[in-house]
Design a protein around this motif. Sequence first.
Motif, PDB file in Angstrom:
ATOM      1  N   ASP A  35      -9.026   4.838   3.449  1.00 37.90           N
ATOM      2  CA  ASP A  35      -8.719   3.973   2.311  1.00 37.90           C
ATOM      3  C   ASP A  35      -9.416   2.621   2.476  1.00 37.90           C
ATOM      4  OD1 ASP A  35      -7.189   2.536   0.257  1.00 37.90           O
ATOM      5  OD2 ASP A  35      -5.757   4.197   0.404  1.00 37.90           O
ATOM      6  N   GLN A  36     -10.250   2.272   1.502  1.00 40.38           N
ATOM      7  CA  GLN A  36     -10.976   0.982   1.477  1.00 40.38           C
ATOM      8  C   GLN A  36     -12.115   0.881   2.500  1.00 40.38           C
ATOM      9  OE1 GLN A  36     -10.162  -3.728   1.774  1.00 40.38           O
ATOM     10  NE2 GLN A  36      -8.485  -2.725   0.692  1.00 40.38           N
ATOM     11  N   THR A  76      -6.865   3.017  -5.603  1.00 43.03           N
ATOM     12  CA  THR A  76      -6.582   4.108  -4.660  1.00 43.03           C
ATOM     13  C   THR A  76      -6.356   5.461  -5.317  1.00 43.03           C
ATOM     14  OG1 THR A  76      -5.754   2.596  -3.011  1.00 43.03           O
ATOM     15  CG2 THR A  76      -4.995   4.866  -2.852  1.00 43.03           C
ATOM     16  N   LYS A 173       0.202   6.717   2.568  1.00 45.29           N
ATOM     17  CA  LYS A 173       0.495   6.529   1.137  1.00 45.29           C
ATOM     18  C   LYS A 173       0.787   7.869   0.461  1.00 45.29           C
ATOM     19  CE  LYS A 173      -2.548   2.548   0.467  1.00 45.29           C
ATOM     20  NZ  LYS A 173      -3.635   1.987  -0.344  1.00 45.29           N
ATOM     21  N   ASP A 314      -7.055  -0.113   4.441  1.00 46.53           N
ATOM     22  CA  ASP A 314      -6.758  -0.747   3.160  1.00 46.53           C
ATOM     23  C   ASP A 314      -5.756  -1.895   3.323  1.00 46.53           C
ATOM     24  OD1 ASP A 314      -6.931  -0.624   0.116  1.00 46.53           O
ATOM     25  OD2 ASP A 314      -4.771  -0.449   0.428  1.00 46.53           O
ATOM     26  N   ASP A 361     -11.867   6.078  -0.857  1.00 42.41           N
ATOM     27  CA  ASP A 361     -11.433   6.063  -2.257  1.00 42.41           C
ATOM     28  C   ASP A 361     -12.029   4.898  -3.038  1.00 42.41           C
ATOM     29  OD1 ASP A 361      -9.977   4.287  -0.719  1.00 42.41           O
ATOM     30  OD2 ASP A 361      -8.111   4.582  -1.821  1.00 42.41           O
ATOM     31  N   HIS A 362     -12.494   3.893  -2.346  1.00 46.29           N
ATOM     32  CA  HIS A 362     -13.151   2.725  -2.956  1.00 46.29           C
ATOM     33  C   HIS A 362     -13.676   1.867  -1.823  1.00 46.29           C
ATOM     34  CE1 HIS A 362      -9.527   0.580  -1.745  1.00 46.29           C
ATOM     35  NE2 HIS A 362      -8.828   1.525  -2.329  1.00 46.29           N
ATOM     36  N   HIS A 503      -9.457  -5.208  -4.379  1.00 50.85           N
ATOM     37  CA  HIS A 503     -10.513  -4.366  -4.960  1.00 50.85           C
ATOM     38  C   HIS A 503     -10.103  -3.917  -6.368  1.00 50.85           C
ATOM     39  CE1 HIS A 503      -7.923  -0.907  -4.165  1.00 50.85           C
ATOM     40  NE2 HIS A 503      -7.630  -1.518  -3.047  1.00 50.85           N
TER      41      HIS A 503
HETATM   42 ZN   LIG Z   1      -7.254   2.567  -1.697  1.00 47.75          ZN
END
Ligand SMILES: [Zn+2]
Length: 565
Positions: A35-36, A76, A173, A314, A361-362, A503
């Motif tokens: 994540d991130q 996300t 998450k 993240d 995811d980003h 983000h």
């Molecule tokens: Zn994320």
Amino acid sequence: MNFKLIGVGMMFLSSSFLFSSELNKPKLILQITVDQLRGDLPDKFMKNMGDGGFRWLKQNAIWYKNAHYNYSNTETVVGHTTLATGANPNIHGMVSNVWYDRTKKRLVYNIEDKRYHILSKNADIDDSTEVDSSQALAGTDGRSPANIMVSTFSDELSLFTNQKSKVFGVSVKDRGAVTLVGHNGKAFWFSKTSGEFITSSFYYDEYPSWIKKFNKQKLNQRYDSKPWELMYDKSKYMFGNSDDNPWEEDYAGFGRVFPHKYGTVDNKYFNHFLTFSPAGDELTLDFAKAIIDNEKMGQHEVTDYLAVSFSSTDYVGHLFGPSSLESEDNMLRLDKTLEKLFKYVDKKVGLENTLIVLSADHGAPEAPEYLAKLGIEAKWIAPLKWNKKPSLKRLEKEFGVGQELIEAFFPPYIYLNHKIIKEKGLNLAKVQKAVAKEIMDIDGVALTVTSTDMLNNTLPNTYLYKSALQNFNAKRSGDILILFEPHCFANDMDGGAVMATNHGGAWTYDTFVPVIFAGSHIKGKQIYRKIRPNDIASTLSAIVDAKAPSGSSGEILEEIVNHLK
Ligand SMILES: [Zn+2]
């Protein structure tokens, strides 16, 4: 697959053609999402990394160095669902972590589903401590993938093998796990309230015994009264001299400098602090290993699928920014966690039988104050209060009605009150235009786009408008979409935590992610052709000979498929 064995196998199989493609399929597909994880971050911190994580990938994986999402709302659930489905949010429907449901007349959390409660008692999120303001908006503890409008790769794998494939996913998450395993797999996530890995009645009527056993170990307690400390001496780090920055967030006493103390297990923030540090990923790894063992992943006649989404990068990025000592140490520890996962999979399944795919995811924006120090103009946009209806003077002036025309607001979308607009005999497109115009005047807003313009497809063919269209789902997107200028960020997360950075935009620091394929005898190579993370789902489908997910717009990555066939 061991090539020697294939040779031996073929000698005994008279019609080897029938079996050859079957033999080359991986026994296990391990899809890792960090994540991130912006695309450049592994290289940025590789100097201090070991040999078995990112460095091993660098040498032994096919690594796409120019992979970008091409829709505007890089959040996300949007990214995870795109990885899972190969579709963009206009098609898969997960347009934002939170959207406004016009039937329910409230903001909804992406995977909430009141039909399927979580299976554990006292494990629902606690609104008073939850840092994730989108989760805190959920109207129920229930979770399911029902809102994902298309099939995922994992669904297609299940269909192709008539459910013989095992499909499991885990993340800190909930949305990191639920999305990737689709409508037919099993998802688990971490409860910051109970410190256990939990699921909902969508997946099970009751916990299998191995999960009860896993949770009884209370592995979170190994961090009791311990701190998150630096792995090496400060002098080894790129950011060793800048631990304490004023833009970093001291959330609930976790602090801005090392050591970050977890406190004792009875502290109501204890499990939260674990997720704000590499400990969250370490616990996720423990659960992933338990899935591999107990479900005998990769030991069936068909391909199994395990999705692991690591969330710590993240949380650490949000609280401290990606250019911080915390993020640097987190990356080094993530590297160790990956190494442990790869070693475990090698021991249990064999890396030659496993196809690993790693992405994010980003990406990750830098903290605006950090950018400003380097002379790059950046800012927070304060006038837009998160989840508060903005009062717009232009509406009052033009239509004689003010704030009541706005039904809901949660960036990036404004939802208008269609009922009042109808009752007053107003023209929806005109009201949308008026609101869009007023928001455009706010400093830092790059563009506002109305749903009427998107439905009519009358927009100029430019990058930003195209990214808006890729995010537009007529049922869930709002009347007006707000796009920010580069390095401009919406602050004030529902009046909660003020983050170091945020983000969710269409610019390259948010769209850029690594796409890495490894294992299955893949040989190391870096590829600079532009691709999209959407291509992963189509490629995985091609590898197992299944059809692509129902909304996928991804290409098949030939380098990967040709290598395996
Ligand atoms: Zn994320």
